[in-house]
Design an enzyme around this catalytic site. Structure first.
Site, PDB file in Angstrom:
ATOM      1  N   ARG A   1      48.131  39.548  34.808  1.00 20.51           N
ATOM      2  CA  ARG A   1      47.335  39.901  35.986  1.00 20.51           C
ATOM      3  C   ARG A   1      48.059  39.376  37.228  1.00 20.51           C
ATOM      4  O   ARG A   1      48.356  38.183  37.320  1.00 20.51           O
ATOM      5  CB  ARG A   1      45.940  39.267  35.881  1.00 20.51           C
ATOM      6  CG  ARG A   1      45.111  39.464  37.108  1.00 20.51           C
ATOM      7  CD  ARG A   1      43.668  38.957  37.004  1.00 20.51           C
ATOM      8  NE  ARG A   1      43.078  39.078  38.311  1.00 20.51           N
ATOM      9  CZ  ARG A   1      42.549  38.077  39.024  1.00 20.51           C
ATOM     10  NH1 ARG A   1      42.440  36.876  38.506  1.00 20.51           N
ATOM     11  NH2 ARG A   1      42.098  38.294  40.233  1.00 20.51           N
TER      12      ARG A   1
ATOM     13  N   TYR B   1      35.543  28.270  36.655  1.00 19.79           N
ATOM     14  CA  TYR B   1      36.129  26.947  36.850  1.00 19.79           C
ATOM     15  C   TYR B   1      35.079  25.839  36.899  1.00 19.79           C
ATOM     16  O   TYR B   1      35.388  24.707  36.610  1.00 19.79           O
ATOM     17  CB  TYR B   1      36.916  26.896  38.179  1.00 19.79           C
ATOM     18  CG  TYR B   1      38.177  27.714  38.176  1.00 19.79           C
ATOM     19  CD1 TYR B   1      39.349  27.208  37.626  1.00 19.79           C
ATOM     20  CD2 TYR B   1      38.207  28.989  38.722  1.00 19.79           C
ATOM     21  CE1 TYR B   1      40.521  27.949  37.626  1.00 19.79           C
ATOM     22  CE2 TYR B   1      39.373  29.741  38.719  1.00 19.79           C
ATOM     23  CZ  TYR B   1      40.531  29.220  38.175  1.00 19.79           C
ATOM     24  OH  TYR B   1      41.678  29.956  38.174  1.00 19.79           O
TER      25      TYR B   1
ATOM     26  N   GLU C   1      40.214  34.539  35.023  1.00 17.65           N
ATOM     27  CA  GLU C   1      40.873  33.264  35.354  1.00 17.65           C
ATOM     28  C   GLU C   1      40.074  32.121  34.753  1.00 17.65           C
ATOM     29  O   GLU C   1      38.837  32.133  34.801  1.00 17.65           O
ATOM     30  CB  GLU C   1      40.913  32.997  36.870  1.00 17.65           C
ATOM     31  CG  GLU C   1      41.943  33.756  37.638  1.00 17.65           C
ATOM     32  CD  GLU C   1      41.907  33.432  39.133  1.00 17.65           C
ATOM     33  OE1 GLU C   1      41.593  32.288  39.503  1.00 17.65           O
ATOM     34  OE2 GLU C   1      42.182  34.356  39.909  1.00 17.65           O
TER      35      GLU C   1
END
Ligand code: FCB
Length: 445
Positions: free
Chosen positions: A75, A294, A351
């Site tokens: 990506r 995250y 991510e």
């Protein structure tokens, strides 16, 4: 052995301004991050992306490294200021050529490309007119998106309109920690809407151009946990969730902004930036949703805090070098929530990763055992969600390379591969070798 579904797409990710460097080459003009990072006091030690990982000049070697590491999907993002340097108008063929070269290089090596159209690098020329607070920036984004799609639509299977619009709007226009560095709540709300509108218009434009590419958006979603059962903490948690999660999920999947948030913001904005038809454009059907995970937040009410009405703590226990708490179970919970409350679309973790102060030791190794433990725990958390019926199709580690980490500059490292910024030497860390084995077995041992 904990097996992942067949055809599960493992990959790794980067973003243009964080890795490319070559900011003045082949017709590229400044983005908001060039201007912001060069302004005094905005980034750690005044670091900039001028050189970064110099990937623009080292592409072949970096693509070979992806092969060596057994990475099936990559990506990356396209820099708008390379392709349409003034934001709107003339297309810079040299800019497009670079991304064609990148995509073809991936395809020739059997690596699946995922292309992000906007990873925060707005052309400064558009910022000079007000950036995302201007409605016509959404139109300019659509024209840029269509230009990239015309060039690469036949060969890129996954298209991502925006990366983390919450960060663009609220970190960029309210907190001022990211470019363009504004501190204006009404502007942040307006920017959020225009980003989403740009997404909706771009989806429509790409669909109209035809082609087989799947189209989605990437949101950073956080798991929100009240600090106590106190009703004030519960209300603060709902409001932080409203700002960070629901303010984007609701328009995309329910075609409306959350009513409680419209009320909450009513003293700052009357939402008159919404025009007829906007919300149905924003809610146009997608092919997948990307989630960047995250953070888990522990939320405590704090009426003194004007921006958020709350204090956000990190969970007890270990923290990353970015001072973020580590809580993998939040990922399971979040994926299940998105499925239950919002969409049955295929999901990707686009991510997830950990900032460390890792280093090359005298033997030339990077023993980033904390990163291995972090990924192991988060992959297990994703697996648990799959077992509970979540339609998770892939996982992208952040990041392929150590790189320019926005306001934190080069002070923390996120890569599977260590970069010596002075010599541009790449050294795969232990986590890269470990990840290759996970991918090879499609399983955790
Ligand atoms: C995300 C960004 C990405 C990277 C990671 C650590 O918010 O999308 O570019 O900086 O955080």
């Amino acid at each position: 052995m904990l097996r992942f579904p067949e055809r599960f797409l493992w990959g790794t990710a980067t973003a243009a301004y964080q890795v490319e460097g070559a900011v003045q080459e082949d017709g590229r003009r400044p983005s908001i991050w060039d201007i912001f990072s060069h302004a005094p006091g905005k980034t750690f030690h005044g670091d900039t992306g001028d050189i970064a990982c110099d990937q623009y000049h080292r592409l072949e070697a970096d693509l070979d490294l992806l092969v060596e590491l057994g990475i099936p999907a990559y990506r990356f993002s396209v820099a708008w200021p390379r392709v349409i340097p003034s934001g709107r108008g003339a297309i810079n063929q040299a800019g497009l050529d670079y991304y064609r070269y990148l995509v073809d290089g991936l395809l020739q090596r059997g690596i699946t490309p995922l292309l992000t159209l906007y990873h925060w690098d707005l052309p400064q020329a558009l910022q000079d007119e007000g950036g995302w607070t201007r409605r016509d920036t959404a139109q300019a984004f659509t024209e840029y998106a269509a230009a990239v799609y015309r060039a690469l639509g036949d060969r890129v299977p996954f298209w991502i309109t925006l990366n983390e619009p919450w960060c663009s709007a609220f970190v960029g226009y309210l907190q001022g920690r990211h470019a363009p560095g504004w501190r204006d709540e009404a502007a942040a709300l307006t920017a959020a809407h225009h980003l989403l509108l740009g997404h909706g218009l771009a989806v429509q434009a790409l669909r109209d151009l035809g082609g087989k590419g799947e189209i989605g958006i990437v949101l950073n979603l956080a798991s929100q946990v009240p600090a106590s059962d106190d009703p004030a903490d519960l209300a603060a948690t709902r409001q932080v969730d409203g700002n960070e999660n629901r303010f984007f999920l609701d328009p995309l999947f329910r075609s409306s902004y959350p009513e409680d948030m419209v009320d909450y913001y009513s003293t700052m904005s009357d939402f008159s930036f919404i025009q007829d038809g906007d919300l149905s454009l924003i809610a146009a059907p997608l092919d997948f949703l990307g989630i960047n995970y995250y953070e888990q937040h522990i939320v405590r009410a704090d009426p003194q805090n004007r921006e958020r009405g709350a204090i956000i703590d990190v969970p007890p226990g270990p923290r990353t070098a970015g001072n973020i708490g580590i809580n993998p179970s939040g990922l399971t919970e979040l994926l299940i929530r998105v499925k239950n409350e919002y969409t049955s679309l295929p999901l990707y973790v686009t991510e997830n990763g950990i900032a460390l102060y890792d280093y090359v030791d005298p033997e030339g190794q990077v023993d980033d055992v904390e990163r291995i433990a972090y990924f192991d725990a988060h992959f297990r958390a994703a697996h648990a969600a799959i077992e509970q019926g979540v339609n998770l199709h892939g996982y992208f580690t952040w990041s392929f390379l150590d790189s320019f980490e926005w306001a934190l500059g080069y002070s923390v490292r996120f890569g599977l591969v260590s970069v010596d910024y002075r010599t541009q030497t790449r050294i795969p860390k232990q986590s890269a070798h470990w990840y290759r084995e996970v991918i090879r077995h499609n399983a955790l041992s």
